[in-house]
Design a protein around this motif. Structure first.
Motif, PDB file in Angstrom:
ATOM      1  N   PRO A 267       0.822  -1.209   0.000  1.00 53.78           N
ATOM      2  CA  PRO A 267       0.000   0.000   0.000  1.00 53.78           C
ATOM      3  C   PRO A 267       0.861   1.266   0.000  1.00 53.78           C
ATOM      4  O   PRO A 267       2.048   1.224   0.337  1.00 53.78           O
ATOM      5  N   PRO A 268       0.282   2.394  -0.377  1.00 51.91           N
ATOM      6  CA  PRO A 268       1.028   3.665  -0.338  1.00 51.91           C
ATOM      7  C   PRO A 268       1.419   4.047   1.093  1.00 51.91           C
ATOM      8  O   PRO A 268       0.773   3.653   2.054  1.00 51.91           O
ATOM      9  N   PHE A 269       2.483   4.809   1.209  1.00 50.24           N
ATOM     10  CA  PHE A 269       2.918   5.323   2.511  1.00 50.24           C
ATOM     11  C   PHE A 269       3.459   6.732   2.327  1.00 50.24           C
ATOM     12  O   PHE A 269       3.689   7.192   1.209  1.00 50.24           O
ATOM     13  N   SER A 270       3.661   7.409   3.437  1.00 54.02           N
ATOM     14  CA  SER A 270       4.119   8.801   3.416  1.00 54.02           C
ATOM     15  C   SER A 270       5.441   8.928   2.672  1.00 54.02           C
ATOM     16  O   SER A 270       6.365   8.132   2.877  1.00 54.02           O
ATOM     17  N   GLY A 271       5.536   9.942   1.814  1.00 55.75           N
ATOM     18  CA  GLY A 271       6.723  10.123   0.977  1.00 55.75           C
ATOM     19  C   GLY A 271       7.840  10.881   1.677  1.00 55.75           C
ATOM     20  O   GLY A 271       7.913  10.958   2.905  1.00 55.75           O
ATOM     21  N   TYR A 272       8.716  11.488   0.867  1.00 56.11           N
ATOM     22  CA  TYR A 272       9.913  12.136   1.397  1.00 56.11           C
ATOM     23  C   TYR A 272       9.584  13.461   2.086  1.00 56.11           C
ATOM     24  O   TYR A 272       8.707  14.218   1.671  1.00 56.11           O
ATOM     25  N   HIS A 273      10.329  13.714   3.163  1.00 55.49           N
ATOM     26  CA  HIS A 273      10.237  14.966   3.902  1.00 55.49           C
ATOM     27  C   HIS A 273      11.640  15.540   4.085  1.00 55.49           C
ATOM     28  O   HIS A 273      12.598  14.790   4.302  1.00 55.49           O
ATOM     29  N   LEU A 274      11.734  16.844   3.986  1.00 61.32           N
ATOM     30  CA  LEU A 274      12.938  17.542   4.417  1.00 61.32           C
ATOM     31  C   LEU A 274      12.773  17.824   5.905  1.00 61.32           C
ATOM     32  O   LEU A 274      11.712  18.273   6.336  1.00 61.32           O
ATOM     33  N   TYR A 275      13.805  17.545   6.696  1.00 56.54           N
ATOM     34  CA  TYR A 275      13.691  17.791   8.136  1.00 56.54           C
ATOM     35  C   TYR A 275      14.918  18.533   8.655  1.00 56.54           C
ATOM     36  O   TYR A 275      16.021  18.401   8.125  1.00 56.54           O
ATOM     37  N   TYR A 276      14.688  19.349   9.673  1.00 57.74           N
ATOM     38  CA  TYR A 276      15.767  20.138  10.272  1.00 57.74           C
ATOM     39  C   TYR A 276      15.378  20.482  11.704  1.00 57.74           C
ATOM     40  O   TYR A 276      14.187  20.444  12.063  1.00 57.74           O
ATOM     41  N   PRO A 277      16.344  20.803  12.571  1.00 60.06           N
ATOM     42  CA  PRO A 277      16.043  21.069  13.980  1.00 60.06           C
ATOM     43  C   PRO A 277      15.113  22.266  14.137  1.00 60.06           C
ATOM     44  O   PRO A 277      15.278  23.294  13.476  1.00 60.06           O
TER      45      PRO A 277
END
Length: 315
Positions: A267-277
């Protein structure tokens, strides 16, 4: 405080972060011997030993640890203040360091950087490909790119791509030799291509899900790699079944070079995220790159279940 002392403290900070004179010297553009001499003079000036040196490693003494904890926040504040001054320039400038996995770096990050750089010649971008879960604070990255389910809660996360799916595929020549699997349990009788990931401490256990039922299948086969594109290449030759991101084999599926099986277990799932503090002040250069990543349209959404060519019978 003497100017030389400030310079030497900055040098000490680099060595303390890298835990290596060789790596620290490379970052500072010095020879290891010159760097070691600088640290030795600082230790003599302070009257305490800051580093314990061996032939293979560098570690902090108790005094070194105390000094690092004291000066590190101050130097970071100075760096952030200097970065903020670039907002007064006509165009943003500065260096942005980002870590990402192999697929995200190629499909999401690089296309955005390629579009951005011609208009911002004073921005420099360092991309470090790492399939592990890098500590971006400890390793001094401005940000990282990971799947949404892998993010720490104390990070700011910005979605930069559509939902994704995995695809379990094999070549037509492979299925001339092996029957089409119709349940995940059937995979134990197949030659499967393993992927070694540092985040798992070994081979990736294939994650399958249907109607809320989650399975982690340990597969076996004659081949294993530590990069996904080699897994795909091997699957194309008929060497075995592969479980990879659908985006990597989308055209192969549509063109019939690879046959998809057990599609309804992916099944589909959450894609890419940019993350930073969350506590980090964004530099103008980073803000420009973030805006470009938000506009990213280089990845297509997952294939719908009813249009998954080559899927085997539903279990």
């Amino acid at each position: 405080m003497a100017r030389d002392t400030i310079s030497d403290l900055s040098t000490f900070l680099v060595v303390a972060r890298e835990r290596s004179f060789t790596k620290g010297a490379a970052k500072l553009g010095l020879s290891p011997s010159a760097l070691s001499h600088t640290i030795r003079l600082l230790e003599e000036r302070l009257g305490v030993r800051l580093l314990t040196r061996t032939t293979r490693s560098v570690s902090l003494t108790e005094a070194g640890e105390r000094l690092l904890l004291t000066i590190k926040p101050q130097f970071e504040e100075i760096e952030m203040a200097l970065s903020a001054l670039t907002a007064l320039r006509d165009k943003p400038a500065g260096t942005v360091r980002i870590t990402a996995g192999e697929h995200a770096a190629e499909k999401i990050l690089w296309p955005a950087v390629e579009r951005l750089l011609p208009d911002y010649p004073d921005i420099k971008v360092e991309i470090v490909v790492d399939n592990g879960l890098t500590d971006i604070v400890a390793d001094r990255y401005d940000a990282g790119i990971r799947l949404g389910e892998q993010l720490d809660k104390d990070m700011v996360a910005v979605s930069i791509g559509p939902e994704m799916r995995m695809a379990l595929v094999g070549s037509p020549s492979y299925f001339q030799r092996y029957p089409t699997p119709v349940t995940p349990q059937d995979l134990t009788a197949h030659a499967c291509i393993n992927l070694r990931l540092p985040t798992y401490g070994g081979f990736y256990a294939w994650e399958l899900e249907k109607d809320g039922r989650e399975l982690r299948v340990r597969v076996d086969g004659p081949l294993a790699f530590n990069v996904s594109h080699m897994v795909v290449n091997a699957a194309r030759t008929g060497a075995g079944l592969a479980l990879v991101l659908e985006d990597m084999v989308r055209e192969d599926i549509l063109d019939g070079r690879l046959k998809r099986v057990l599609a309804d277990w992916c099944p589909p799932f959450s894609g890419y995220h940019l993350y930073y503090p969350s506590r980090r002040q964004l530099s103008p250069a980073f803000a420009v790159l973030l805006d470009e990543l938000r506009k990213s349209d280089t990845m297509k959404p997952p294939l719908p279940f009813e249009h998954s060519p080559g899927s085997g019978p539903k279990p």
